[in-house]
Structures are given as C-alpha cells and as structure tokens.
Design a protein around this motif. Structure first.
Motif, PDB file in Angstrom:
ATOM      1  N   LEU A 183       0.837  -1.208   0.000  1.00 41.91           N
ATOM      2  CA  LEU A 183       0.000   0.000   0.000  1.00 41.91           C
ATOM      3  C   LEU A 183       0.866   1.250   0.000  1.00 41.91           C
ATOM      4  O   LEU A 183       0.577   2.228  -0.712  1.00 41.91           O
ATOM      5  CB  LEU A 183      -0.926  -0.002   1.214  1.00 41.91           C
ATOM      6  N   VAL A 184       1.950   1.232   0.760  1.00 42.82           N
ATOM      7  CA  VAL A 184       2.877   2.368   0.781  1.00 42.82           C
ATOM      8  C   VAL A 184       3.447   2.607  -0.615  1.00 42.82           C
ATOM      9  O   VAL A 184       3.562   3.752  -1.070  1.00 42.82           O
ATOM     10  CB  VAL A 184       4.024   2.123   1.786  1.00 42.82           C
ATOM     11  N   GLY A 185       3.787   1.520  -1.313  1.00 43.59           N
ATOM     12  CA  GLY A 185       4.318   1.655  -2.667  1.00 43.59           C
ATOM     13  C   GLY A 185       3.329   2.301  -3.611  1.00 43.59           C
ATOM     14  O   GLY A 185       3.695   3.160  -4.426  1.00 43.59           O
ATOM     15  N   GLU A 186       2.053   1.915  -3.511  1.00 43.26           N
ATOM     16  CA  GLU A 186       1.019   2.503  -4.376  1.00 43.26           C
ATOM     17  C   GLU A 186       0.839   3.989  -4.064  1.00 43.26           C
ATOM     18  O   GLU A 186       0.674   4.815  -4.968  1.00 43.26           O
ATOM     19  CB  GLU A 186      -0.295   1.748  -4.185  1.00 43.26           C
ATOM     20  N   TYR A 187       0.857   4.321  -2.786  1.00 46.22           N
ATOM     21  CA  TYR A 187       0.745   5.731  -2.389  1.00 46.22           C
ATOM     22  C   TYR A 187       1.939   6.545  -2.893  1.00 46.22           C
ATOM     23  O   TYR A 187       1.769   7.634  -3.474  1.00 46.22           O
ATOM     24  CB  TYR A 187       0.652   5.824  -0.861  1.00 46.22           C
ATOM     25  N   LEU A 188       3.161   6.021  -2.712  1.00 49.08           N
ATOM     26  CA  LEU A 188       4.346   6.752  -3.158  1.00 49.08           C
ATOM     27  C   LEU A 188       4.387   6.893  -4.671  1.00 49.08           C
ATOM     28  O   LEU A 188       4.930   7.870  -5.201  1.00 49.08           O
ATOM     29  CB  LEU A 188       5.614   6.055  -2.653  1.00 49.08           C
ATOM     30  N   HIS A 189       3.802   5.927  -5.374  1.00 53.70           N
ATOM     31  CA  HIS A 189       3.720   6.034  -6.834  1.00 53.70           C
ATOM     32  C   HIS A 189       2.865   7.245  -7.232  1.00 53.70           C
ATOM     33  O   HIS A 189       3.222   7.987  -8.147  1.00 53.70           O
ATOM     34  CB  HIS A 189       3.125   4.751  -7.413  1.00 53.70           C
ATOM     35  N   ARG A 190       1.769   7.456  -6.530  1.00 48.06           N
ATOM     36  CA  ARG A 190       0.909   8.613  -6.796  1.00 48.06           C
ATOM     37  C   ARG A 190       1.595   9.912  -6.388  1.00 48.06           C
ATOM     38  O   ARG A 190       1.523  10.923  -7.084  1.00 48.06           O
ATOM     39  CB  ARG A 190      -0.426   8.456  -6.044  1.00 48.06           C
ATOM     40  N   LEU A 191       2.269   9.869  -5.238  1.00 50.62           N
ATOM     41  CA  LEU A 191       3.027  11.044  -4.796  1.00 50.62           C
ATOM     42  C   LEU A 191       4.127  11.380  -5.801  1.00 50.62           C
ATOM     43  O   LEU A 191       4.369  12.549  -6.116  1.00 50.62           O
ATOM     44  CB  LEU A 191       3.633  10.765  -3.419  1.00 50.62           C
ATOM     45  N   GLY A 192       4.771  10.337  -6.317  1.00 54.27           N
ATOM     46  CA  GLY A 192       5.831  10.539  -7.304  1.00 54.27           C
ATOM     47  C   GLY A 192       5.323  11.175  -8.585  1.00 54.27           C
ATOM     48  O   GLY A 192       6.006  11.998  -9.196  1.00 54.27           O
ATOM     49  N   ALA A 193       4.111  10.792  -9.008  1.00 53.79           N
ATOM     50  CA  ALA A 193       3.531  11.379 -10.221  1.00 53.79           C
ATOM     51  C   ALA A 193       3.329  12.882 -10.032  1.00 53.79           C
ATOM     52  O   ALA A 193       3.607  13.683 -10.948  1.00 53.79           O
ATOM     53  CB  ALA A 193       2.202  10.705 -10.542  1.00 53.79           C
ATOM     54  N   ALA A 194       2.854  13.288  -8.844  1.00 56.59           N
ATOM     55  CA  ALA A 194       2.667  14.715  -8.567  1.00 56.59           C
ATOM     56  C   ALA A 194       4.009  15.435  -8.526  1.00 56.59           C
ATOM     57  O   ALA A 194       4.152  16.552  -9.050  1.00 56.59           O
ATOM     58  CB  ALA A 194       1.936  14.890  -7.235  1.00 56.59           C
ATOM     59  N   LEU A 195       4.996  14.778  -7.944  1.00 51.04           N
ATOM     60  CA  LEU A 195       6.330  15.366  -7.843  1.00 51.04           C
ATOM     61  C   LEU A 195       6.967  15.529  -9.223  1.00 51.04           C
ATOM     62  O   LEU A 195       7.615  16.546  -9.526  1.00 51.04           O
ATOM     63  CB  LEU A 195       7.194  14.471  -6.963  1.00 51.04           C
ATOM     64  N   LYS A 196       6.770  14.534 -10.076  1.00 53.64           N
ATOM     65  CA  LYS A 196       7.310  14.612 -11.444  1.00 53.64           C
ATOM     66  C   LYS A 196       6.733  15.798 -12.202  1.00 53.64           C
ATOM     67  O   LYS A 196       7.461  16.506 -12.920  1.00 53.64           O
ATOM     68  CB  LYS A 196       7.000  13.319 -12.209  1.00 53.64           C
ATOM     69  N   ASN A 197       5.440  16.026 -12.068  1.00 55.74           N
ATOM     70  CA  ASN A 197       4.805  17.156 -12.764  1.00 55.74           C
ATOM     71  C   ASN A 197       5.418  18.478 -12.330  1.00 55.74           C
ATOM     72  O   ASN A 197       5.617  19.391 -13.144  1.00 55.74           O
ATOM     73  CB  ASN A 197       3.300  17.168 -12.493  1.00 55.74           C
ATOM     74  N   ILE A 198       5.710  18.588 -11.040  1.00 57.35           N
ATOM     75  CA  ILE A 198       6.317  19.819 -10.521  1.00 57.35           C
ATOM     76  C   ILE A 198       7.726  19.996 -11.082  1.00 57.35           C
ATOM     77  O   ILE A 198       8.090  21.070 -11.568  1.00 57.35           O
ATOM     78  CB  ILE A 198       6.356  19.778  -8.978  1.00 57.35           C
ATOM     79  N   ILE A 199       8.518  18.914 -11.029  1.00 53.04           N
ATOM     80  CA  ILE A 199       9.910  18.988 -11.486  1.00 53.04           C
ATOM     81  C   ILE A 199       9.986  19.249 -12.985  1.00 53.04           C
ATOM     82  O   ILE A 199      10.780  20.079 -13.461  1.00 53.04           O
ATOM     83  CB  ILE A 199      10.650  17.691 -11.122  1.00 53.04           C
ATOM     84  N   ASN A 200       9.143  18.553 -13.761  1.00 52.59           N
ATOM     85  CA  ASN A 200       9.175  18.721 -15.218  1.00 52.59           C
ATOM     86  C   ASN A 200       8.742  20.114 -15.665  1.00 52.59           C
ATOM     87  O   ASN A 200       9.017  20.522 -16.796  1.00 52.59           O
ATOM     88  CB  ASN A 200       8.276  17.671 -15.885  1.00 52.59           C
ATOM     89  N   GLY A 201       8.078  20.841 -14.769  1.00 48.07           N
ATOM     90  CA  GLY A 201       7.616  22.185 -15.122  1.00 48.07           C
ATOM     91  C   GLY A 201       8.669  23.254 -14.964  1.00 48.07           C
ATOM     92  O   GLY A 201       8.423  24.428 -15.277  1.00 48.07           O
ATOM     93  N   ILE A 202       9.838  22.882 -14.464  1.00 44.45           N
ATOM     94  CA  ILE A 202      10.892  23.873 -14.242  1.00 44.45           C
ATOM     95  C   ILE A 202      12.155  23.438 -14.974  1.00 44.45           C
ATOM     96  O   ILE A 202      12.747  22.406 -14.664  1.00 44.45           O
ATOM     97  CB  ILE A 202      11.180  24.041 -12.739  1.00 44.45           C
ATOM     98  N   SER A 203      12.579  24.210 -15.948  1.00 45.19           N
ATOM     99  CA  SER A 203      13.798  23.918 -16.706  1.00 45.19           C
ATOM    100  C   SER A 203      14.993  24.513 -15.945  1.00 45.19           C
ATOM    101  O   SER A 203      14.854  25.508 -15.232  1.00 45.19           O
ATOM    102  CB  SER A 203      13.710  24.538 -18.097  1.00 45.19           C
TER     103      SER A 203
END
Length: 444
Positions: free
Chosen positions: A104-124
């Motif tokens: 369950l922790v892995g599934e949650y962190l996967h969702r958290l990671g998706a949000a984090l990726k969107n933030i990181i990819n938005g900044i060059s």
C-alpha cells in the motif's frame, strides 16, 4: 568523453524514497525553483518515481501510517492537496497509528511521485531519466563528473553522457548470495555447507520468493526453519512465515532465531518501557532529542509485537520460536550446526551492502569506495582509505549513515538507518544544504 550531450549541476542516481527526500527539503525551504533552475537530473532504473521497489515487499512498515503522510501537509504549499482525496491516502490515514502494508505504501508513493514529477518537469533545465541506468562515472581533472547512462525505450538502448558538478548515490542496497554463503556463524561453523537451503530476505519478502520458500519447505517435508540475525529483517522474516505462508503450520520451537547480543525494544519514553516491565536499557540507549528508548535500533510494529511475546511482556506467549544466542567462543557450535542441518530453510538476515557505480579518475583508474560505512557524518562518499570524494554524496539504505546533532538517535546505535521521514528531513537536508552551497557543510 568530451562530446558530452547533457549538462546539469547535480545528478541524483536513484529516484526512490531516499533520492526524492532531497526534493522535499527543497520544497519545505522554499528553494525548489532555485535547485531545479540550477540544473538537476534524476537517473532512475525503473519506471517508478519516488516509490522505488518498496511496493514489492509483503511485510508491513516499521513506521506508523501517519509518518508517510506528513509530507502532504508540512511543505508550506498546496501542491499535494489533491492527494488527500486519493483512496490509497485515505486507507493509510485510517492506519495513522499503526503499521501499513508496504504494498500500500508503494502505491501511495507512486501517486506522490507522479505529482512530484509534474512539478519537477515544469521547471527547466531539470530532467528525469527513467528506465535508465548509470553505467560508469569518470571524475575529470576539473572536478566534474561524467556519467555514462543507458536508457531503454521500446526495447532499444540509447547511450548518453551527462556532466555534473555533484552526484548523489541513492540506489538503495543489495544482497550478494556468495557473500552471505561465505559468512561464518562461529569460527568453526560456515554457512557455505548449507548454501542449498539459504534464502535471502530481499527475495523472501516478495510474493514469488515466498512461494519458492513454501515449495522448498514442502519438498523437504520438514517445517523447521532457521533465521540468523537480530534486525527488523529477521523478525519480518518470521512474521511472514507465521502470517503469510499458505498451508504451512509451525510447531513449538520449529523456528530457530540465531542471534548475537541482546534484542532491543522501541518505546516512546523510559516511563512507558518501565510500565510494561522492560528495563534493559541505559541512558546511552535513549535519544537525547526525543527521549525515546532505542529510537533508532529498537524493534517496532510487528517485530516489536513478536519480541514482546517472546520476552513475556504480552499476555500471549509465542512458543513457535526459540532464541539461540551465538557463543563467540564456539561453545554452542554443535547445537547451532544441528539446527542448521535439520532446517528446511535458512534465512540469513544480515542487512544490505550499498549499491554504487564504478568511478574512475581522469587516467581511467578505478577508485574503490569505503563499504562500512560508505559515507561520513556529512553524507559524503568516502574512498577505501576513508578520504572524501569531493562532490559525491550518498543517501539511503546501506549508506552507513549514523544520525547526529539535531537528528537525534541513541548514542549506542550502530545499525543501518532506513527512514522515509529522515530522508525527507534531517538526512536529506544535510545533502541539500551542501548542494546549494557548493559543498560547504551547513548546520541542520
């Protein structure tokens, strides 16, 4: 080597809970934009971001569920507010005061990671390279690192070079079968002669691994098992046997736990420990920051419950497990050998070694790393002679980092630090401060 195609100020190799912990420190300090605009890249061997491999394990967490959710609320931003409505987040919130299945922790962190990726990819000019592996690293005369990276997409492998001022190893740990098999229990008792029965914890904790272990026990027509070690991994192995194995019942003393030294129990305070009848600790075992007993080295959650039953601190006794302490003088070698001979399965819970990437100097000579520990008190990677390698840091399982200062932890602790909370706070902060200040060690 000079035709480098990509340049970043910092490259973090490994985007699991440890590597991404540095990002949460940047967010909390309001400096994420500054960090990313300076040029940050992640190299991650899987398609997962932030979750790593944690979701493949069948055991429960050592931490309570609430610990995993703190980062949604303490960053000073609303970037993760949308996750509050996520079903996985709600499930963990319901277990806020209890351990949580790592699946369950892995599934949650996967969702958290998706949000984090969107933030990181938005900044060059930041970059995230998933399904990618760092193959080798060269430390140039200028002090820069040159990383050879291979990316696999649709079955095709592409090779690229990345130049960076700083590198962070965040690749977790590994277990080597030969290394385990060549270990000695006592001077006269080697595991090598029992290698056909050996099962490493990293495999045993997974669904395929547990199934293979069940087959091995059934084939031997013997339900006797030996676990070697005194860590959470040792107790998690036993917990899996007692709770997750299909159709296998263990009789009294069928599981032998061979160990060195005393076992330790975590308590919120010495008063709570005393109230339960536990007093096997000294002031050196109490964290000076939190006043918790065996804050770093004590058994928690399912492991603690098992140990309490063995110590007689619980109304329920556990008779399926017997404790056998190793006599370093070898006086009980014959007893231990008899247990190993009788066992259908032997699980050495000896922890992990750090994952690293080969590093070469400008002349092409490989630099050998220190192993125990890999890093010093500032998370700086050391060479085999104990000298720091400028610009190279390490974080995560098996790095050998020991908490100090405001991070707390008991003075007697000398084990492996593996804590999502610590990666997102003190340990990650220690590296973040140095990355932002050209290697200068800043107070935490």
């Amino acid at each position: 080597m000079k035709n480098c195609t990509l340049k970043f100020k910092t490259v973090i190799i490994g985007a699991g809970p440890a590597g991404t912990g540095i990002i949460f420190n940047a967010i909390r300090k309001g400096k994420l934009k500054e960090l990313l605009e300076g040029g940050l890249a992640f190299i991650e061997s899987t398609g997962n971001f932030a979750s790593g491999t944690i979701g493949k394990y069948l055991v429960n967490s050592d931490s309570n569920g609430g610990v995993f959710l703190e980062c949604l609320n303490d960053t000073g931003t609303d970037w993760f507010n949308h996750l509050q409505a996520d079903e996985k987040v709600k499930s963990i919130a319901e277990m806020a005061s209890n351990p949580v299945p790592l699946e369950l922790v892995g599934e949650y962190l996967h969702r958290l990671g998706a949000a984090l990726k969107n933030i990181i990819n938005g900044i060059s000019p930041s970059g995230i390279f998933q399904n990618s592996k760092a193959i080798s690293i060269y430390k140039e005369k200028s002090g820069q690192f040159l990383v050879k990276m291979q990316t696999t997409e649709d079955g095709k492998v592409t090779e690229r070079l990345i130049e960076a001022e700083s590198l962070v190893f965040a690749m977790g740990g590994k277990q080597d079968f030969e290394n385990m098999a060549n270990s000695s229990i006592t001077p006269s008792l080697k595991l090598k002669e029992f290698e056909q029965k050996i099962f490493l914890t990293d495999e045993f904790f997974t669904a395929p691994g547990l199934s293979k272990a069940e087959v091995l026990i059934r084939k031997a027509k013997c339900n006797k098992v030996v676990v070697i070690g005194g860590s959470h991994s040792a107790f998690s192995s036993i917990w899996l046997m007692l709770n997750k194995m299909n159709g296998i019942e263990f009789e009294k003393a069928a599981i032998s736990l061979i160990h060195r030294g005393k076992f330790k129990l975590f308590y919120e305070s010495k008063e709570k420990a005393w109230a339960e009848g536990y007093g096997d600790f000294t002031e050196a075992d109490i964290c000076p920051v939190t006043q918790r007993v065996f804050r770093m080295g004590g058994m928690r959650a399912d492991s603690k419950d098992l140990l309490r039953k063995l110590f007689g601190l619980s109304h329920q006794r556990e008779e399926r497990i017997e404790l056998l302490e190793i006599d370093d003088g070898g006086d009980n070698s014959e007893i231990l050998k008899k247990k190993l001979n009788e066992a259908a399965l032997i699980i050495p819970a000896f922890g992990y070694q750090p994952n690293t990437i080969p590093l070469y100097d400008e002349a092409g000579v490989e630099l050998m790393f220190s192993q125990k520990p890999l890093v010093n008190k500032y998370c700086q990677v050391m060479d085999v002679n104990g000298n720091t390698i400028t610009g190279l840091y390490g974080i995560g399982l098996a790095s050998g980092f020991l908490p100090w200062g405001e991070m707390g932890g008991e003075a007697s602790f000398n084990g492996q630090t593996n804590s999502l909370w610590a990666y997102q706070h003190g340990i990650g902060e220690l590296i973040f401060n140095q990355l932002m200040n050209a290697g200068k060690v800043m107070a935490i």
